[in-house]
Design a protein around this motif. Structure first.
Motif, PDB file in Angstrom:
ATOM      1  N   TRP A  46       0.806  -1.221   0.000  1.00 41.22           N
ATOM      2  CA  TRP A  46       0.000   0.000   0.000  1.00 41.22           C
ATOM      3  C   TRP A  46       0.838   1.271   0.000  1.00 41.22           C
ATOM      4  O   TRP A  46       0.311   2.359  -0.230  1.00 41.22           O
ATOM      5  N   GLY A  47       2.145   1.153   0.225  1.00 43.70           N
ATOM      6  CA  GLY A  47       3.015   2.315   0.078  1.00 43.70           C
ATOM      7  C   GLY A  47       3.357   2.581  -1.378  1.00 43.70           C
ATOM      8  O   GLY A  47       2.831   3.507  -2.000  1.00 43.70           O
ATOM      9  N   PRO A  48       4.212   1.736  -1.987  1.00 47.70           N
ATOM     10  CA  PRO A  48       4.639   2.023  -3.362  1.00 47.70           C
ATOM     11  C   PRO A  48       3.570   1.794  -4.421  1.00 47.70           C
ATOM     12  O   PRO A  48       3.500   2.541  -5.403  1.00 47.70           O
ATOM     13  N   ILE A  49       2.721   0.774  -4.251  1.00 52.11           N
ATOM     14  CA  ILE A  49       1.778   0.428  -5.322  1.00 52.11           C
ATOM     15  C   ILE A  49       0.685   1.479  -5.464  1.00 52.11           C
ATOM     16  O   ILE A  49       0.188   1.730  -6.567  1.00 52.11           O
ATOM     17  N   THR A  50       0.298   2.108  -4.366  1.00 55.61           N
ATOM     18  CA  THR A  50      -0.717   3.159  -4.452  1.00 55.61           C
ATOM     19  C   THR A  50      -0.249   4.291  -5.358  1.00 55.61           C
ATOM     20  O   THR A  50      -1.003   4.791  -6.201  1.00 55.61           O
ATOM     21  N   TRP A  51       1.014   4.695  -5.189  1.00 57.20           N
ATOM     22  CA  TRP A  51       1.560   5.753  -6.040  1.00 57.20           C
ATOM     23  C   TRP A  51       1.700   5.266  -7.477  1.00 57.20           C
ATOM     24  O   TRP A  51       1.403   6.001  -8.432  1.00 57.20           O
ATOM     25  N   LEU A  52       2.167   4.030  -7.645  1.00 56.52           N
ATOM     26  CA  LEU A  52       2.355   3.500  -8.991  1.00 56.52           C
ATOM     27  C   LEU A  52       1.024   3.397  -9.739  1.00 56.52           C
ATOM     28  O   LEU A  52       0.908   3.833 -10.891  1.00 56.52           O
ATOM     29  N   LEU A  53       0.014   2.819  -9.098  1.00 60.67           N
ATOM     30  CA  LEU A  53      -1.286   2.662  -9.756  1.00 60.67           C
ATOM     31  C   LEU A  53      -1.914   4.007 -10.091  1.00 60.67           C
ATOM     32  O   LEU A  53      -2.590   4.151 -11.107  1.00 60.67           O
ATOM     33  N   MET A  54      -1.710   4.997  -9.228  1.00 61.77           N
ATOM     34  CA  MET A  54      -2.231   6.335  -9.513  1.00 61.77           C
ATOM     35  C   MET A  54      -1.696   6.828 -10.853  1.00 61.77           C
ATOM     36  O   MET A  54      -2.445   7.330 -11.699  1.00 61.77           O
ATOM     37  N   SER A  55      -0.398   6.654 -11.072  1.00 65.53           N
ATOM     38  CA  SER A  55       0.201   7.143 -12.312  1.00 65.53           C
ATOM     39  C   SER A  55      -0.120   6.249 -13.501  1.00 65.53           C
ATOM     40  O   SER A  55      -0.068   6.693 -14.641  1.00 65.53           O
ATOM     41  N   GLU A  56      -0.470   4.959 -13.245  1.00 70.91           N
ATOM     42  CA  GLU A  56      -0.759   4.034 -14.337  1.00 70.91           C
ATOM     43  C   GLU A  56      -2.187   4.158 -14.862  1.00 70.91           C
ATOM     44  O   GLU A  56      -2.421   4.157 -16.069  1.00 70.91           O
ATOM     45  N   ILE A  57      -3.155   4.244 -13.945  1.00 68.71           N
ATOM     46  CA  ILE A  57      -4.549   4.113 -14.373  1.00 68.71           C
ATOM     47  C   ILE A  57      -5.207   5.441 -14.740  1.00 68.71           C
ATOM     48  O   ILE A  57      -6.231   5.455 -15.421  1.00 68.71           O
ATOM     49  N   LEU A  58      -4.640   6.579 -14.302  1.00 70.63           N
ATOM     50  CA  LEU A  58      -5.269   7.859 -14.623  1.00 70.63           C
ATOM     51  C   LEU A  58      -5.158   8.134 -16.117  1.00 70.63           C
ATOM     52  O   LEU A  58      -4.082   8.005 -16.701  1.00 70.63           O
ATOM     53  N   PRO A  59      -6.261   8.523 -16.791  1.00 72.03           N
ATOM     54  CA  PRO A  59      -6.202   8.825 -18.226  1.00 72.03           C
ATOM     55  C   PRO A  59      -5.307  10.024 -18.481  1.00 72.03           C
ATOM     56  O   PRO A  59      -5.247  10.960 -17.678  1.00 72.03           O
ATOM     57  N   LEU A  60      -4.594   9.990 -19.608  1.00 73.00           N
ATOM     58  CA  LEU A  60      -3.618  11.040 -19.927  1.00 73.00           C
ATOM     59  C   LEU A  60      -4.231  12.420 -19.862  1.00 73.00           C
ATOM     60  O   LEU A  60      -3.637  13.356 -19.335  1.00 73.00           O
ATOM     61  N   LYS A  61      -5.447  12.565 -20.381  1.00 72.35           N
ATOM     62  CA  LYS A  61      -6.100  13.868 -20.432  1.00 72.35           C
ATOM     63  C   LYS A  61      -6.297  14.468 -19.043  1.00 72.35           C
ATOM     64  O   LYS A  61      -6.217  15.677 -18.855  1.00 72.35           O
ATOM     65  N   ALA A  62      -6.542  13.595 -18.048  1.00 72.55           N
ATOM     66  CA  ALA A  62      -6.836  14.073 -16.693  1.00 72.55           C
ATOM     67  C   ALA A  62      -5.678  13.820 -15.728  1.00 72.55           C
ATOM     68  O   ALA A  62      -5.817  14.047 -14.540  1.00 72.55           O
ATOM     69  N   ARG A  63      -4.524  13.351 -16.245  1.00 70.46           N
ATOM     70  CA  ARG A  63      -3.465  12.891 -15.352  1.00 70.46           C
ATOM     71  C   ARG A  63      -2.907  13.997 -14.469  1.00 70.46           C
ATOM     72  O   ARG A  63      -2.679  13.810 -13.285  1.00 70.46           O
ATOM     73  N   GLY A  64      -2.696  15.181 -15.045  1.00 76.08           N
ATOM     74  CA  GLY A  64      -2.147  16.274 -14.250  1.00 76.08           C
ATOM     75  C   GLY A  64      -3.106  16.715 -13.158  1.00 76.08           C
ATOM     76  O   GLY A  64      -2.735  16.824 -11.985  1.00 76.08           O
ATOM     77  N   VAL A  65      -4.364  16.946 -13.510  1.00 75.96           N
ATOM     78  CA  VAL A  65      -5.368  17.401 -12.537  1.00 75.96           C
ATOM     79  C   VAL A  65      -5.672  16.308 -11.519  1.00 75.96           C
ATOM     80  O   VAL A  65      -5.716  16.556 -10.310  1.00 75.96           O
ATOM     81  N   ALA A  66      -5.862  15.074 -11.998  1.00 78.69           N
ATOM     82  CA  ALA A  66      -6.267  13.992 -11.102  1.00 78.69           C
ATOM     83  C   ALA A  66      -5.155  13.605 -10.140  1.00 78.69           C
ATOM     84  O   ALA A  66      -5.422  13.270  -8.978  1.00 78.69           O
ATOM     85  N   SER A  67      -3.898  13.645 -10.586  1.00 77.25           N
ATOM     86  CA  SER A  67      -2.808  13.323  -9.664  1.00 77.25           C
ATOM     87  C   SER A  67      -2.718  14.368  -8.556  1.00 77.25           C
ATOM     88  O   SER A  67      -2.460  14.045  -7.391  1.00 77.25           O
ATOM     89  N   GLY A  68      -2.957  15.644  -8.908  1.00 81.08           N
ATOM     90  CA  GLY A  68      -3.005  16.675  -7.878  1.00 81.08           C
ATOM     91  C   GLY A  68      -4.144  16.460  -6.911  1.00 81.08           C
ATOM     92  O   GLY A  68      -3.994  16.637  -5.703  1.00 81.08           O
ATOM     93  N   LEU A  69      -5.305  16.041  -7.437  1.00 84.75           N
ATOM     94  CA  LEU A  69      -6.459  15.754  -6.579  1.00 84.75           C
ATOM     95  C   LEU A  69      -6.155  14.612  -5.610  1.00 84.75           C
ATOM     96  O   LEU A  69      -6.530  14.659  -4.437  1.00 84.75           O
ATOM     97  N   CYS A  70      -5.466  13.584  -6.106  1.00 85.07           N
ATOM     98  CA  CYS A  70      -5.085  12.458  -5.244  1.00 85.07           C
ATOM     99  C   CYS A  70      -4.193  12.926  -4.095  1.00 85.07           C
ATOM    100  O   CYS A  70      -4.354  12.497  -2.942  1.00 85.07           O
ATOM    101  N   VAL A  71      -3.238  13.792  -4.418  1.00 79.73           N
ATOM    102  CA  VAL A  71      -2.316  14.279  -3.391  1.00 79.73           C
ATOM    103  C   VAL A  71      -3.049  15.143  -2.373  1.00 79.73           C
ATOM    104  O   VAL A  71      -2.810  15.054  -1.162  1.00 79.73           O
ATOM    105  N   VAL A  72      -3.955  15.993  -2.843  1.00 78.10           N
ATOM    106  CA  VAL A  72      -4.733  16.826  -1.921  1.00 78.10           C
ATOM    107  C   VAL A  72      -5.538  15.951  -0.962  1.00 78.10           C
ATOM    108  O   VAL A  72      -5.531  16.160   0.264  1.00 78.10           O
ATOM    109  N   MET A  73      -6.245  14.961  -1.507  1.00 81.11           N
ATOM    110  CA  MET A  73      -7.021  14.042  -0.669  1.00 81.11           C
ATOM    111  C   MET A  73      -6.117  13.329   0.339  1.00 81.11           C
ATOM    112  O   MET A  73      -6.439  13.217   1.525  1.00 81.11           O
TER     113      MET A  73
END
Length: 505
Positions: free
Chosen positions: A411-438
């Motif tokens: 749950w440490g490394p894989i959570t970060w890895l899956l975040m970058s893998e599954i987010l669609p390219l179009k939303a990757r910048g915004v959604a990765s920021g949303l993940c970090v905020v949450m």
């Protein structure tokens, strides 16, 4: 007639499995992966993950420093329970703000420049910590290092996933967590260094990162999304090697980018292709923090002070950090072989048992050993009465070690890895920021409430709560998380777009 009769069938099959025809493409992909030169890719990833080293260092900085500042003779710098709680938790507020800014920076500056930008608040924050003359400077320094950490934790996994290929993406995706662990271990130099010099030492990886990244390429996917085809091709050539078939990969990435418009509209967010991976990524970040890892890392020495472990708390903290490092290394080498989901299941199960053990031990053993101490604040070891050596106090040390081991394996490394893998390219910048905020708003809330809950109800209550969350992590993994081992980012996007699991094989 037979060939012409077969032709429509072939066309139908290739249109339903559009981007990646079954056998020929798989064979070509394997040959391509074997031909790649990874040395420059590894260098680019190393340059980026130095930001995670700094992040891990800053996150754990309070662990050796809080006990020292609680006994600080200068009243302007001395921490009481309330200020110690803020000193530990305000970092997460800064990280949440950094995550918010990344929603803009990632898609404007790009992944690499966003990481480089984080060096400014990081360097300034360490400067304030090292030269602090009062509590306000200490807290501001923590906010700024947290802000930098929020930027790097949203940008670095995305950068790594976009410059990597499926053959090593799992291993390299564990590197941010591995470097964060190394940074956490480096912060334990506070056992021998003065807390001011410890802050000065934090400047070193920041400067190394900014220098190395000047010579690294930007993400080919980001460059293509900005219409910079020639620069993207040069970037991919540098990362894969001139004598490889990198142009074929370039065409696959370009085809994926071409299917997506530049702007994400509100109407598109109602498409399951968009919201499902975002909800999975955000849910994983939320559950990761609710499992209690940040509270344990920030207040590690204080927790060991309270449970009267058999060794000195600072040495126990170093031992736990070493276990965390070994566990992340195991996850890095096994992620591309065992797969993501099995490691997530094992990780959540180990954390569940560890938190349950810690909660029950604190409830039944610590209370009887320490009497009224069980409901007092987590102060430095100097304020606690000496306890006779008792080997049963190995239990909290072992439980914490297994908790950190479980977290670091999944749950440490894989959570970060899956975040970058599954987010669609179009939303990757915004959604990765949303993940970090949450993630960091949840971490701030927990670290801010942790000491107050311990004072009011005892140390066992938060650990039992964390155990319940870990049980929920197991259910979430089974019901919601896809297996992405060995799949390209384009195949993962195709899976969410069509729901066809054959894309993921």
């Amino acid at each position: 007639m037979e060939p012409s009769m077969r032709e429509p069938l072939v066309r139908k099959t290739s249109s339903s499995y559009r981007t990646f025809p079954e056998s020929a493409s798989k064979r070509l992909d394997k040959e391509y992966l074997r031909s790649l030169h990874n040395e420059r890719l590894y260098l680019a990833v190393f340059a980026a993950v130095l930001g995670n080293f700094s992040f891990g260092f800053a996150l754990v900085y309070p662990s050796p420093v809080i006990p020292v500042l609680e006994a600080e003779p200068n009243p302007a710098l001395r921490l009481d329970q309330s200020t110690a709680s803020w000193f530990g938790s305000v970092f997460m507020l800064g990280a949440a703000a950094g995550g918010l800014s990344t929603m803009f920076l990632n898609d404007r500056l790009g992944r690499k420049l966003s990481i480089m930008f984080s060096a400014l608040p990081s360097a300034l924050g360490y400067l304030l910590l090292g030269s602090a003359q009062g509590r306000a400077m200490l807290l501001l320094g923590r906010v700024l290092t947290g802000f930098a950490g929020g930027i790097t934790s949203a940008s670095i996994p995305v950068y790594i996933s976009e410059v990597s290929h499926p053959g090593v993406r799992g291993m390299l995706g564990a590197c941010p967590q591995l470097m964060a662990v190394l940074g956490s271990l480096a912060a334990l130099a506070g056992l021998v260094l003065d807390w001011r010099w410890l802050a000065v030492a934090g400047e070193v990886p920041v400067l190394a990162m900014i220098i190395l990244l000047c010579f690294m390429p930007n993400s080919p996917r980001f460059l293509l999304s900005q219409g910079k085809e020639e620069e993207a091709l040069r970037s991919l050539c540098w990362l894969r090697g001139k004598d490889t078939d990198y142009r074929r990969e370039h065409e696959q990435i370009k085809d994926s980018v071409r299917k997506q418009s530049q702007r994400l509209s509100c109407a598109e967010m109602r498409d399951p292709f968009m919201y499902k991976p975002i909800l999975i990524a955000v849910g994983m970040r939320f559950l990761q923090q609710l499992s209690g890892v940040t509270c344990v890392l920030v207040y590690l020495q204080s927790i060991f002070n309270k449970t009267s472990v058999i060794l000195k708390p600072e040495y126990d903290a170093a031992l736990v950090g070493l276990v965390r490092l070994i566990s992340v290394a195991i996850a890095a080498v096994s992620m591309d072989k065992a797969g993501r989901k099995i490691l997530l299941f094992v990780s959540a199960g180990v954390m569940l048992v560890s938190n349950l053990t810690m909660g029950l031990y604190t409830h039944f053993v610590t209370a009887s050993q320490n009497g009224t101490i069980a409901n007092k604040t987590l102060l430095s070891s100097a304020t606690l009465p000496a306890e006779p050596t008792n080997y049963i106090t190995l239990i909290p040390l072992l439980a914490t070690m297994f908790f950190i081991m479980g977290y670091a394996m999944g749950w440490g490394p894989i959570t970060w890895l899956l975040m970058s893998e599954i987010l669609p390219l179009k939303a990757r910048g915004v959604a990765s920021g949303l993940c970090v905020v949450m993630s960091w708003l949840t971490a701030f809330t927990l670290t801010q409430l942790f000491l107050h809950v311990v004072v009011a109800f005892g140390l066992e209550v938060p650990f039992l709560f964390f155990a319940v969350i870990c049980a929920g992590n197991i259910l979430f993994t089974g019901c919601c998380v896809p297996e992405t081992k060995g799949s390209s980012l384009e195949q993962i996007e195709a899976f969410f777009r069509t729901g066809r699991r054959s894309f993921m094989r």
